[in-house]
Design a protein around this motif. Structure first.
Motif, PDB file in Angstrom:
ATOM      1  N   PHE A  15       0.874  -1.176   0.000  1.00 48.90           N
ATOM      2  CA  PHE A  15       0.000   0.000   0.000  1.00 48.90           C
ATOM      3  C   PHE A  15       0.914   1.231   0.000  1.00 48.90           C
ATOM      4  N   LEU A  16       0.914   1.950  -1.113  1.00 50.76           N
ATOM      5  CA  LEU A  16       1.763   3.126  -1.275  1.00 50.76           C
ATOM      6  C   LEU A  16       0.949   4.375  -0.933  1.00 50.76           C
ATOM      7  N   ALA A  17       1.292   5.004   0.179  1.00 52.10           N
ATOM      8  CA  ALA A  17       0.558   6.193   0.645  1.00 52.10           C
ATOM      9  C   ALA A  17       1.382   7.438   0.365  1.00 52.10           C
ATOM     10  N   GLN A  18       0.790   8.394  -0.325  1.00 49.74           N
ATOM     11  CA  GLN A  18       1.467   9.643  -0.634  1.00 49.74           C
ATOM     12  C   GLN A  18       1.191  10.656   0.480  1.00 49.74           C
ATOM     13  N   LEU A  19       2.259  11.180   1.083  1.00 50.47           N
ATOM     14  CA  LEU A  19       2.125  12.096   2.211  1.00 50.47           C
ATOM     15  C   LEU A  19       2.336  13.554   1.810  1.00 50.47           C
ATOM     16  N   GLU A  20       3.298  13.782   0.944  1.00 46.44           N
ATOM     17  CA  GLU A  20       3.600  15.156   0.517  1.00 46.44           C
ATOM     18  C   GLU A  20       4.141  15.128  -0.905  1.00 46.44           C
ATOM     19  N   GLY A  21       3.764  16.116  -1.693  1.00 47.11           N
ATOM     20  CA  GLY A  21       4.165  16.142  -3.091  1.00 47.11           C
ATOM     21  C   GLY A  21       3.306  15.178  -3.917  1.00 47.11           C
ATOM     22  N   ARG A  22       3.748  14.928  -5.138  1.00 44.85           N
ATOM     23  CA  ARG A  22       2.985  14.063  -6.046  1.00 44.85           C
ATOM     24  C   ARG A  22       3.927  13.040  -6.669  1.00 44.85           C
ATOM     25  N   LYS A  23       3.373  11.875  -6.997  1.00 47.73           N
ATOM     26  CA  LYS A  23       4.139  10.835  -7.671  1.00 47.73           C
ATOM     27  C   LYS A  23       3.329  10.278  -8.839  1.00 47.73           C
ATOM     28  N   SER A  24       4.044   9.951  -9.931  1.00 52.18           N
ATOM     29  CA  SER A  24       3.458   9.294 -11.091  1.00 52.18           C
ATOM     30  C   SER A  24       3.846   7.812 -11.035  1.00 52.18           C
ATOM     31  N   VAL A  25       2.867   6.925 -11.261  1.00 50.11           N
ATOM     32  CA  VAL A  25       3.105   5.485 -11.143  1.00 50.11           C
ATOM     33  C   VAL A  25       2.622   4.780 -12.404  1.00 50.11           C
ATOM     34  N   LEU A  26       3.488   3.954 -12.989  1.00 52.60           N
ATOM     35  CA  LEU A  26       3.114   3.045 -14.069  1.00 52.60           C
ATOM     36  C   LEU A  26       3.014   1.647 -13.482  1.00 52.60           C
ATOM     37  N   VAL A  27       1.917   0.927 -13.761  1.00 54.81           N
ATOM     38  CA  VAL A  27       1.699  -0.408 -13.209  1.00 54.81           C
ATOM     39  C   VAL A  27       1.440  -1.396 -14.348  1.00 54.81           C
ATOM     40  N   TYR A  28       2.229  -2.499 -14.364  1.00 51.63           N
ATOM     41  CA  TYR A  28       2.067  -3.553 -15.358  1.00 51.63           C
ATOM     42  C   TYR A  28       1.640  -4.845 -14.675  1.00 51.63           C
ATOM     43  N   PRO A  29       0.694  -5.598 -15.252  1.00 54.43           N
ATOM     44  CA  PRO A  29       0.278  -6.874 -14.663  1.00 54.43           C
ATOM     45  C   PRO A  29       1.367  -7.932 -14.824  1.00 54.43           C
ATOM     46  N   PRO A  30       1.297  -9.005 -14.032  1.00 57.21           N
ATOM     47  CA  PRO A  30       2.345 -10.037 -14.080  1.00 57.21           C
ATOM     48  C   PRO A  30       2.537 -10.671 -15.453  1.00 57.21           C
ATOM     49  N   HIS A  31       1.472 -10.764 -16.274  1.00 56.59           N
ATOM     50  CA  HIS A  31       1.640 -11.433 -17.561  1.00 56.59           C
ATOM     51  C   HIS A  31       2.510 -10.629 -18.527  1.00 56.59           C
ATOM     52  N   CYS A  32       2.881  -9.409 -18.160  1.00 54.25           N
ATOM     53  CA  CYS A  32       3.800  -8.610 -18.981  1.00 54.25           C
ATOM     54  C   CYS A  32       5.264  -8.873 -18.626  1.00 54.25           C
ATOM     55  N   SER A  33       5.510  -9.809 -17.710  1.00 51.93           N
ATOM     56  CA  SER A  33       6.875 -10.023 -17.212  1.00 51.93           C
ATOM     57  C   SER A  33       7.875 -10.262 -18.331  1.00 51.93           C
ATOM     58  N   PHE A  34       7.537 -11.162 -19.271  1.00 55.29           N
ATOM     59  CA  PHE A  34       8.482 -11.477 -20.339  1.00 55.29           C
ATOM     60  C   PHE A  34       8.712 -10.289 -21.267  1.00 55.29           C
ATOM     61  N   ASP A  35       7.735  -9.399 -21.370  1.00 59.82           N
ATOM     62  CA  ASP A  35       7.855  -8.244 -22.258  1.00 59.82           C
ATOM     63  C   ASP A  35       8.651  -7.105 -21.620  1.00 59.82           C
ATOM     64  N   LEU A  36       8.935  -7.212 -20.312  1.00 60.37           N
ATOM     65  CA  LEU A  36       9.723  -6.191 -19.615  1.00 60.37           C
ATOM     66  C   LEU A  36      11.173  -6.641 -19.418  1.00 60.37           C
ATOM     67  N   TYR A  37      11.476  -7.891 -19.782  1.00 63.17           N
ATOM     68  CA  TYR A  37      12.833  -8.418 -19.751  1.00 63.17           C
ATOM     69  C   TYR A  37      13.470  -8.308 -18.352  1.00 63.17           C
ATOM     70  N   PRO A  38      12.966  -9.092 -17.391  1.00 61.89           N
ATOM     71  CA  PRO A  38      13.556  -9.060 -16.052  1.00 61.89           C
ATOM     72  C   PRO A  38      14.972  -9.627 -16.052  1.00 61.89           C
ATOM     73  N   TYR A  39      15.766  -9.198 -15.092  1.00 66.08           N
ATOM     74  CA  TYR A  39      17.090  -9.790 -14.920  1.00 66.08           C
ATOM     75  C   TYR A  39      16.933 -11.271 -14.580  1.00 66.08           C
ATOM     76  N   PRO A  40      17.932 -12.113 -14.919  1.00 63.84           N
ATOM     77  CA  PRO A  40      17.810 -13.552 -14.647  1.00 63.84           C
ATOM     78  C   PRO A  40      17.621 -13.838 -13.156  1.00 63.84           C
ATOM     79  N   THR A  41      16.908 -14.916 -12.863  1.00 66.42           N
ATOM     80  CA  THR A  41      16.716 -15.326 -11.477  1.00 66.42           C
ATOM     81  C   THR A  41      18.061 -15.575 -10.820  1.00 66.42           C
TER      82      THR A  41
END
Length: 205
Positions: A15-41
């Motif tokens: 749970f990300l709570a914003q206290l002061e200022g503003r933040k921009s967040v991009l959220v991708y679902p788990p099925h996009c994992s291969f398309d984001l090219y994660p570092y090897p396990t």
């Protein structure tokens, strides 16, 4: 500040709570994992993406074109739920009005509260299996492409020999068998990767 956290996932709900200022967040679902090219396990940053969604290099990371994100901007008092294994990139938004603290010195503060179990071992086991299947498919495809023409010629020769009944011995040529086995392994690996993507989309959301 105008800092950012690169695209990554967490093994627990957040749970990300914003206290002061503003933040921009991009959220991708788990099925996009291969398309984001994660570092090897096993890599120190194996929960981070190698590709940068904000600067997409489609020549190097073509899968980014398939990854679809939700975008949100958090203001003071907003709370965003980030389910585990959902990829997210967080960037601070400078104070456009300047105010008492003009950019890049505008205060920006948030609080993360992680809850629930990790499930890390099960996730890594599936990730390892998916990675191994993908590498097998890649190697098999390369071998098949390199020997496709030769394999077709040898299959034609074997078929002709069997039909003529002259030189045929009833045994298949070793190289023909190897090419067919590799092709079958690649097909199995491809199905396994597809199944694992469906598994993560269904169970880890």
């Amino acid at each position: 500040g105008v800092g950012m956290t690169p695209c990554h996932f967490d093994a627990m709900d957040n749970f990300l709570a914003q206290l002061e200022g503003r933040k921009s967040v991009l959220v991708y679902p788990p099925h996009c994992s291969f398309d984001l090219y994660p570092y090897p396990t096993g890599h120190p940053a194996d929960n981070f993406a190698m590709a940068d969604p904000e600067r997409p290099d489609l020549g190097r990371w073509p899968g980014l074109a398939r990854a679809t994100a939700l975008e949100a901007e958090l203001a003071p008092g907003d709370v965003l739920w980030l389910p585990r294994y959902h990829w997210h990139l967080v960037r601070q938004v400078p104070d456009a009005c300047g105010g008492e603290h003009p950019p890049p010195f505008s205060p920006n503060l948030s609080l993360s509260a992680w809850v629930g179990g990790k499930g890390t071992e099960a996730f890594r086991a599936e990730a390892d299996a998916a990675y191994a299947a993908a590498k097998l498919a890649e190697a098999a495809e390369a071998v098949c492409e390199g020997e496709q023409e030769q394999g077709e010629q040898e299959q034609e020769q074997a078929a002709a020999a069997a039909k003529g009944g002259g030189e045929g011995t009833g045994e298949r040529d070793d190289k023909v068998v190897e090419a067919e086995d590799i092709e079958f392994a690649a097909e199995c690996a491809s199905h396994r990767v597809a199944a694992l993507r469906a598994f993560h989309a269904a169970r880890l959301v």
